[in-house]
Design an enzyme around this catalytic site. Structure first.
Site, PDB file in Angstrom:
ATOM      1  N   THR A  82       1.472   7.578  13.100  1.00 47.25           N
ATOM      2  CA  THR A  82       0.929   6.520  12.231  1.00 47.25           C
ATOM      3  C   THR A  82       1.445   5.158  12.697  1.00 47.25           C
ATOM      4  OG1 THR A  82       0.962   8.041  10.366  1.00 47.25           O
ATOM      5  CG2 THR A  82       0.758   5.707   9.825  1.00 47.25           C
ATOM      6  N   GLY A  83       2.737   5.094  12.997  1.00 42.70           N
ATOM      7  CA  GLY A  83       3.349   3.833  13.430  1.00 42.70           C
ATOM      8  C   GLY A  83       2.690   3.298  14.688  1.00 42.70           C
ATOM      9  N   GLU A 126       9.486  16.706  14.968  1.00 44.82           N
ATOM     10  CA  GLU A 126       9.839  16.491  13.559  1.00 44.82           C
ATOM     11  C   GLU A 126       9.015  17.441  12.681  1.00 44.82           C
ATOM     12  OE1 GLU A 126       8.637  12.821  11.497  1.00 44.82           O
ATOM     13  OE2 GLU A 126      10.702  12.668  10.802  1.00 44.82           O
ATOM     14  N   GLY A 147       6.722   5.453   8.085  1.00 45.47           N
ATOM     15  CA  GLY A 147       5.850   6.622   8.138  1.00 45.47           C
ATOM     16  C   GLY A 147       6.107   7.408   9.390  1.00 45.47           C
ATOM     17  N   GLY A 148       5.184   8.289   9.726  1.00 45.59           N
ATOM     18  CA  GLY A 148       5.339   9.116  10.915  1.00 45.59           C
ATOM     19  C   GLY A 148       5.136   8.289  12.186  1.00 45.59           C
ATOM     20  N   LYS A 153       0.890  -1.178   0.000  1.00 47.21           N
ATOM     21  CA  LYS A 153       0.000   0.000   0.000  1.00 47.21           C
ATOM     22  C   LYS A 153       0.921   1.219   0.000  1.00 47.21           C
ATOM     23  CE  LYS A 153      -1.763   3.068   1.906  1.00 47.21           C
ATOM     24  NZ  LYS A 153      -1.485   4.480   1.491  1.00 47.21           N
ATOM     25  N   GLU A 171       9.417   1.744  10.724  1.00 45.91           N
ATOM     26  CA  GLU A 171      10.476   2.731  10.465  1.00 45.91           C
ATOM     27  C   GLU A 171       9.819   4.092  10.562  1.00 45.91           C
ATOM     28  OE1 GLU A 171      13.609   2.139  10.028  1.00 45.91           O
ATOM     29  OE2 GLU A 171      13.498  -0.036   9.866  1.00 45.91           O
ATOM     30  N   CYS A 220      13.724  11.180   6.942  1.00 46.31           N
ATOM     31  CA  CYS A 220      13.614  10.784   8.350  1.00 46.31           C
ATOM     32  C   CYS A 220      14.910  11.005   9.107  1.00 46.31           C
ATOM     33  CB  CYS A 220      13.205   9.322   8.412  1.00 46.31           C
ATOM     34  SG  CYS A 220      14.204   8.319   7.327  1.00 46.31           S
ATOM     35  N   GLU A 254      -0.459   7.676  -0.640  1.00 51.21           N
ATOM     36  CA  GLU A 254      -1.440   8.313  -1.523  1.00 51.21           C
ATOM     37  C   GLU A 254      -0.829   9.499  -2.276  1.00 51.21           C
ATOM     38  OE1 GLU A 254      -1.433   7.801   1.673  1.00 51.21           O
ATOM     39  OE2 GLU A 254      -2.569   9.282   2.834  1.00 51.21           O
TER      40      GLU A 254
END
Ligand code: NAD
Length: 495
Positions: A231-232, A384, A227-228, A174, A249, A283, A177
């Site tokens: 989100t993780g 971040e 991802g952020g 996935k 990650e 990152c 987007e």
């Protein structure tokens, strides 16, 4: 003519079950350059089913040598398409073609490296004891889900995909987007290389719909996400709730430590490379440049004058050094943090604004931005930003440099600039980070473990670690003892 991309499921590009698509934008011009299938749980279910079927029918029975041959062919095909893929990534991410050519040009190395592992990985015999033969098999997990970001779309996908396929898993991807279309192109190339249909599937769509459905699907043995950190955490909870495996990650706020004994021209060049490549959207961005007091003014002046000279422009022009940010969301976030920094009392010494000259005024461009007078409690030092913004902070000695570097919830990358070999190792060994560069930044290799401490993640990409993490063991324990065994012998006396 705007091309429409479908999901790639079971070897075919197909429309979303809902029939919906979403636009993919060029962030330099704001033109819609493609439409992508807007996936949901129905599409994910279909992709997982295709993946499971491919796993059961043939992929789980392939030998390491067979998979290595396919990975090698895949590496060759990608190497022959670097220019097209790099151009495609430049158009959808806004990253300069100079950066994308360099990055995409490295991608075949990952497939070649994991082809090597697929055909050389050995299983072990556990030292169980003389009466037993205990061989430990390494088996694939089954169907795995890869959820990827937009900043290095194909590279990050590759860091996950190469070990996943090498270890014998089938895959559902996935992609972000914001940059979904090169993942579909890559899956087409995998078919061309000879990977059977269903081994590599791509479902495009948004995080809360397609991404969540993949994380929640009980047929997906592992989710590997970049991802952020928020989100993780959310995705790891969903996967953990059904006892799936995860690799995460996540975010970072890398310190760059510049000591007075460094080659200062190289250190300044390295700090700019750390801070502003990909318009700061990496990152391991050098987001906190820590400089020894005695050379602080000299280094800050050099950073400011060189940052002001960075050439923004059309990302497809090889002379362009910085493109736009990827999206309106990243631009708004950057602008917001610059306002936060000013409100906190930091001093803006470079950038801090959008270029006004055409045609840059159309895209999501933002000048390279530097703050000084930054204190460790400030949000711009701690959080971040993921844009072209960095802070320069002085330190008195090694102890203070290390304390400032580690005073952060993240622990992904860090860099030390010094010509003193003892100091380089001494400092590297005390930094709380998964990756430490000495007199360099951003360098990666398929053999080099990559991943974060603390809030920067769980698990590792690259190297043998990533390969083993795409396997599960089966311990087969064979009794070699000729003596009969009956634990309950004699119990008949009591019956
Ligand atoms: P993001 O967290 O917004 O999205 C990452 C991916 O997760 C996307 O595919 C997105 O659609 C998906 N997603 C979002 N919400 C989801 C949900 N609820 N369920 C399932 N999937 C969901 O990150 P981004 O903006 O694409 O990328 C930037 C972030 O990635 C930064 O924080 C950066 O530090 C991090 N990053 C980390 C590394 C690393 O190696 N550690 C590398 C690159 C980027």
């Amino acid at each position: 003519m705007v091309r429409t991309y479908g999901h790639l499921i079971d070897g075919e590009q197909i429309a979303a079950a809902s029939g919906k698509t979403f636009p993919v934008e060029n962030p330099a011009t704001l033109e819609v350059v493609a439409e992508a299938a807007d996936g949901d749980a129905n599409d994910v279910a279909r992709a997982v089913e295709a993946s499971q079927t491919a796993f059961d029918r043939y992929w789980r029975r392939t030998t390491g040598r067979e998979r290595a041959a396919l990975l090698t062919r895949f590496a060759e095909i990608i190497a022959s398409r670097v220019d097209q893929l790099a151009q495609h990534e430049t158009i959808i991410t806004g990253r300069p073609i100079r950066e994308m050519r360099a990055q995409v040009g490295r991608i075949p190395d990952w497939y070649a490296y994991y082809a090597g592992i697929a055909q050389t990985a050995q299983e072990v015999v556990a030292p169980f004891g003389p009466q037993y033969l205990n061989y430990v098999q390494r088996l694939p997990l089954g169907v795995v889900g890869l959820i990827t970001p937009w900043n290095h779309p194909l590279l990050i996908l590759t860091k996950k995909l190469a070990p996943a396929l090498a270890a014998g898993n089938t895959v559902v991807v996935k992609p972000s987007e914001f940059a979904p279309t090169t993942a579909v192109e890559l899956a087409q190339l995998a078919l061309e290389a000879g990977f059977p249909p269903g081994v590599l599937n791509v479902v495009t769509g948004y995080g809360p719909s397609a991404g969540h459905a993949l994380a929640a699907h009980p047929g997906v043995a592992k989710i590997d996400l970049t991802g952020g950190t928020p989100t993780g955490k959310a995705v790891a909870s969903v996967v953990g709730g059904r006892l799936g495996k995860v690799t995460m990650e996540l975010g970072g706020k890398a310190p760059v430590l510049i000591f007075a004994d460094a080659d200062l021209d190289q250190a300044v060049a390295g700090a700019l490379f750390a801070a502003f490549i990909a318009a700061g959207q990496t990152c391991v961005q050098g987001a906190r440049i820590l400089v020894e007091k005695t050379v602080y003014d000299q280094v800050t002046d050099a950073l400011v004058s060189r940052a002001n000279a960075i050439r923004l422009g059309d990302p497809l022009d090889p002379a362009t050094q910085m493109g736009p940010l990827v999206s309106q969301r990243q631009l708004a976030r950057t602008e917001q943090y610059v306002q936060i920094g000013l409100a906190e009392g930091a001093r803006l010494v470079a950038g801090g604004y959008r270029p006004k000259e055409p045609p840059l005024d159309r895209g999501y461009y933002y000048r390279p931005t530097i703050f000084t007078d930054v204190k460790p409690h400030m949000r711009i030092f701690r959080e971040e930003i993921f844009g072209p913004v960095t802070c320069v902070v002085p330190f008195a000695d090694e102890e203070e440099a290390i304390r400032l570097a580690n005073d952060c919830e993240y622990g992904l990358g860090a860099a030390v600039w010094t010509q003193d070999v003892k100091r380089a190792h001494r400092v590297a060994q005390r930094l709380e980070a998964g990756v430490v560069w000495v007199n360099d930044h951003h360098r990666i290799d398929p053999s080099s473990p990559w991943g974060g401490w603390k809030a920067s993640g769980i698990g590792r990409e690259n190297g043998w670690d990533a390969y083993w993490d795409y396997t599960q063991t089966r311990s087969v324990i064979v009794n070699l003892d000729p003596t009969p065994f009956d634990w309950y012998a004699g119990s008949e006396r009591y019956s």
